[in-house]
Design an enzyme around this catalytic site. Structure first.
Site, PDB file in Angstrom:
ATOM      1  N   GLY A  16      39.370   8.770 -38.453  1.00 34.40           N
ATOM      2  CA  GLY A  16      40.666   8.546 -37.829  1.00 34.40           C
ATOM      3  C   GLY A  16      41.813   8.422 -38.804  1.00 34.40           C
ATOM      4  N   THR A  43      30.818   2.631 -45.536  1.00 34.81           N
ATOM      5  CA  THR A  43      29.809   3.686 -45.564  1.00 34.81           C
ATOM      6  C   THR A  43      30.089   4.664 -46.707  1.00 34.81           C
ATOM      7  OG1 THR A  43      31.011   5.111 -44.011  1.00 34.81           O
ATOM      8  CG2 THR A  43      29.435   3.527 -43.082  1.00 34.81           C
ATOM      9  N   ILE A  74      28.916   5.117 -34.795  1.00 34.23           N
ATOM     10  CA  ILE A  74      28.318   4.214 -33.807  1.00 34.23           C
ATOM     11  C   ILE A  74      26.866   4.598 -33.562  1.00 34.23           C
ATOM     12  CG2 ILE A  74      28.441   3.389 -31.424  1.00 34.23           C
ATOM     13  CD1 ILE A  74      31.499   4.034 -31.605  1.00 34.23           C
ATOM     14  N   ASN A  75      26.601   5.904 -33.454  1.00 30.27           N
ATOM     15  CA  ASN A  75      25.232   6.383 -33.259  1.00 30.27           C
ATOM     16  C   ASN A  75      24.328   5.932 -34.399  1.00 30.27           C
ATOM     17  OD1 ASN A  75      23.048   8.490 -33.962  1.00 30.27           O
ATOM     18  ND2 ASN A  75      23.485   8.949 -31.833  1.00 30.27           N
ATOM     19  N   GLU A 281      25.629  16.024 -32.448  1.00 32.10           N
ATOM     20  CA  GLU A 281      24.982  16.486 -33.669  1.00 32.10           C
ATOM     21  C   GLU A 281      23.618  17.081 -33.343  1.00 32.10           C
ATOM     22  OE1 GLU A 281      26.585  16.464 -36.466  1.00 32.10           O
ATOM     23  OE2 GLU A 281      28.279  15.215 -35.836  1.00 32.10           O
TER      24      GLU A 281
END
Length: 342
Positions: A16, A43, A74-75, A281
């Site tokens: 973002g 990350t 989030i995944n 993905e």
């Protein structure tokens, strides 16, 4: 304080337009104010960075893990927590492009401070999570078929700049290339054995920013909304898309199978490869078994209506609505042309 709760913020610094990186200190202050001893993890480009940190933090006894980024981040965090017997609560700070999961939980998008403040309302929801072949997890949708190729072929720079608008443009480009494939899908209510061009297994009602593809999807009922598109005809697919944009009128159409199921198995009946898309993905090839893990992770959610001033990406919603209206008009012209040809 011996019994103070601990929270771990896992954030993607590039998501973002780097909005989270600019707000980490403010978010940490907010969480500290809610009684959490809070630390942050940024990350890295290393594969599964967010997943591995989430797993480590959960096993270290953290009470809350906050995933800040897009649906991909989030995944990953969910994938780190989901296999564990003891799972901490989760919260999300959506800063990505599409933010389907945030839409479903009614969490402010593009505003890390407002999203963090939501934790202070102490409203939670036990969310369903998808499991693919016992080792891969998804939070929003599993998909297969011709159009799922678009998520692999949209350049990452365009995804960052234009979000789902880039996907939509690519999808229109790919429509003429949609093809049927013979597939067998075993589900709770029976077996579908026939031709299909697209297959969706949705957990939430928000797919690509639109909330009318699976309009009656429930977040915590242990059921996927299985949608099978049984036509590859361009005119018919365009018509189905127009019904989606008109408030989900496609669900009862004869070209659609619309099924609620806890588990399913997708098996191609040809030698042609069928790739599975999990949350945007690549998630492996069919045959594949999908299972809904009911109420698997407790998320902080906004169960009240969000005020307009908390929605920083209101312009994105308006853009999507404008595109939907434009597409509907183009469909009417397209169908008029088809009728004249007849």
């Amino acid at each position: 304080m011996a019994n103070q709760k601990r929270a771990r913020l896992i954030y993607n610094p590039t998501s973002g337009q780097e909005i989270m990186k600019k707000n980490v200190a403010k978010v940490l202050d907010i969480l500290e104010g809610y009684g959490f001893e809070t630390s942050a993890f940024r990350t890295t480009p290393t594969p599964h960075s967010a997943r591995d940190e989430a797993s480590r933090a959960a096993q270290a006894g953290f009470d809350l893990i906050i995933a800040a980024g897009g649906d991909g981040t989030i995944n990953e965090v969910v994938s780190g927590i989901a296999p564990l017997a003891k799972r901490p609560k989760m919260a999300i700070i959506p800063t990505g492009t599409t933010n389907d999961f945030a839409r479903a939980l009614k969490i402010p998008r593009g505003n890390p401070v407002e999203a963090a403040k939501l934790i202070g309302k102490n409203q939670t929801l036990k969310m369903d999570i998808g499991l693919a072949d016992q080792d891969k997890y998804f939070i929003n949708i599993a998909a297969a078929g011709s159009l799922t190729e678009l998520t692999y072929s949209v350049p990452s720079q365009l995804k960052t700049m234009f979000g789902y608008l880039a996907y939509l443009a690519k999808g229109v480009e790919l429509l003429p290339r949609v093809r049927n494939a013979h597939v067998k899908i075993t589900h709770d209510n029976g077996v579908f054995d026939g031709q299909a061009s697209m297959i969706f297994a949705a957990i939430t009602n928000s797919v690509g920013g639109f909330e009318t593809i699976a309009p009656d999807a429930k977040l915590d009922d242990g059921k996927f909304t299985l949608i099978i598109v049984k036509t590859a005809n361009l005119f018919e697919i365009v018509h189905l898309i127009s019904l989606v944009l008109q408030g989900g009128k496609h669900v009862d159409h004869p070209w659609i199978e619309y099924i609620k199921t806890n588990e399913m198995r997708i098996e191609p009946q040809t030698d042609k490869r069928m790739m599975i898309n999990l949350d945007g993905e690549y998630g492996g090839d069919a045959p594949i078994t999908l299972k809904n893990l009911k109420n698997h992770i407790t998320f902080y959610a906004n169960t009240d209506e969000i005020s307009d001033d908390a929605m920083m990406l209101e312009t994105e919603d308006l853009a999507l609505e404008a595109i939907a209206q434009k597409f509907t008009h183009e469909v009417e012209d397209f169908e008029g042309l088809e009728n004249r040809d007849e």
